[in-house]
Structures are given as structure tokens and as C-alpha cells.
Design a protein around this motif. Structure first.
Motif, PDB file in Angstrom:
ATOM      1  N   SER A  90       0.820  -1.221   0.000  1.00  0.00           N
ATOM      2  CA  SER A  90       0.000   0.000   0.000  1.00  0.00           C
ATOM      3  C   SER A  90       0.852   1.268   0.000  1.00  0.00           C
ATOM      4  N   ALA A  91       2.112   1.136   0.432  1.00  0.00           N
ATOM      5  CA  ALA A  91       2.999   2.303   0.507  1.00  0.00           C
ATOM      6  C   ALA A  91       3.638   2.627  -0.840  1.00  0.00           C
ATOM      7  N   GLY A  92       3.481   1.750  -1.815  1.00  0.00           N
ATOM      8  CA  GLY A  92       4.079   1.998  -3.123  1.00  0.00           C
ATOM      9  C   GLY A  92       5.590   2.083  -3.029  1.00  0.00           C
ATOM     10  N   THR A  93       6.203   1.065  -2.448  1.00  0.00           N
ATOM     11  CA  THR A  93       7.646   1.094  -2.227  1.00  0.00           C
ATOM     12  C   THR A  93       8.424   1.234  -3.532  1.00  0.00           C
ATOM     13  N   THR A  94       9.475   1.995  -3.461  1.00  0.00           N
ATOM     14  CA  THR A  94      10.394   2.209  -4.580  1.00  0.00           C
ATOM     15  C   THR A  94      11.809   2.207  -4.007  1.00  0.00           C
ATOM     16  N   PRO A  95      12.377   1.021  -3.803  1.00  0.00           N
ATOM     17  CA  PRO A  95      13.709   0.972  -3.197  1.00  0.00           C
ATOM     18  C   PRO A  95      14.730   1.751  -4.026  1.00  0.00           C
TER      19      PRO A  95
END
Length: 187
Positions: A90-95
């Protein structure tokens, strides 16, 4: 080994959980009720890349706090993993790799320009996921003092920590037990 960023993320999650009434002594107030308290939380936890905070940020962080509490309360690893997967997704991770503020290369999991809630969900969620993957979920604890339910991460070598703070909760219970033994001995 827990990296500096993972430790900071875990500390932020614990601080967020302990801002809730159930994180404190029974009947204690919620300490995350307005934008000033949220801004203080962001400053205290040195959360980078957070722009101006608004009422939507406060509502989102309070909702996130409840989701983190559900992860701490999960009865088993599978439940915790499902909750963590949903949270991180849900956080829309983009490492991305970054080096800032004097720290060597490390990974940020939040997307550039993410809201404070997404930032916390991504970094905090990944920090909790690292503990679960390492088989260390039992390190996520609540204080065993009867009048305190603060959350903490037990980073002791032998995983034996029982209180959020041994100088306050732990010491208070040990003194009470000592006094009870003395009263009993005195008859």
C-alpha cells in the motif's frame, strides 16, 4: 546484524505505537492528536524528505499506527507476513540507494516525494519484514509491567528483555516484589 537505517525505522515504529493510548498506562491520552504532535514525531525520529504536513497526513499516520499495532499483535508469522505484505504494498515502495546526512550508502524504500505515512509504512514495514525473515519476530514485544503496554523491540543478545525500560517499569516491579517479600517475612 541490524543496520542503522533498520534500527531507526524500528525505533520510529515503536515511537508511533507508543503514541496510542493502548501503548501507555490504562487511561493515558493519545499523544498524536494534532499537526504539532505529528511534526514533533517527524522531528524526533528524523524522518527525511517530509514536506508540509496537513490534516490528511495526521489521519493517515494514525491509521498506519493501527496497522503496525496489528502486526505486533499477530499470533503467528503467517499472519504477520500477510499484514506486512499488505502494508508495504500500500505504501508503493520504490527501493533506492542513497547517501545523505553523513551516512554511507543505504536503501530507502519509500518513493521520492512520498507522504509521511507512506514513508513510515515502507521503511517501517521493511524493517519489520527483515525481523520476520530472520526468524526474529518474537523480538517485537509489549512491556510486561501490568500498568504499561509500551511496545519495544528486544535487541538484547539473549532475547530476554521484558520491560520497555528496565530503569522505570522493570525497577518499579522489582522494588514492589522486594517490598512484598519483606512484608511477608515480617509477618
Amino acid at each position: 546484524m541490524i543496520t542503522h537505517d533498520t534500527r531507526c525505522a524500528l525505533d520510529s515504529v515503536v515511537d508511533l505505537l507508543n503514541s496510542a493510548p493502548e501503548g501507555e498506562a490504562p487511561g493515558a491520552p493519545d499523544t498524536l492528536t494534532d499537526l504539532a504532535a505529528l511534526a514533533d514525531f517527524v522531528r524526533r525520529n528524523e524522518i527525511s524528505g517530509v514536506g508540509d504536513l496537513g490534516p490528511g497526513d495526521l489521519a493517515a499516520v494514525r491509521a498506519l499506527r493501527a496497522r503496525f499495532a496489528e502486526i505486533f499483535a499477530a499470533g503467528d508469522d503467517r499472519t504477520a507476513a500477510a499484514r506486512l505484505n499488505a502494508l508495504v504494498a500500500s505504501a508503493g515502495t520504490t527501493p533506492q540507494l542513497t547517501d545523505h546526512d553523513g551516512y554511507d550508502w543505504h536503501v530507502h524504500y519509500f518513493a521520492p516525494g512520498a507522504s509521511v505515512a507512506d514513508h513510515l509504512a515502507a521503511d517501517g514495514g521493511m524493517a519489520l519484514a527483515f525481523l520476520l525473515v530472520a526468524g526474529e519476530r518474537e523480538r517485537l514485544r509489549r512491556c510486561e509491567a501490568p500498568d504499561c503496554r509500551y511496545a519495544f523491540v528486544d535487541l538484547s543478545r539473549n532475547r530476554s528483555r521484558r520491560y520497555c525500560d528496565s530503569r522505570t517499569c522493570g525497577n518499579r516491579l522489582h522494588v514492589a516484589a522486594y517490598r512484598a517479600r519483606r512484608r511477608e517475612a515480617a509477618g
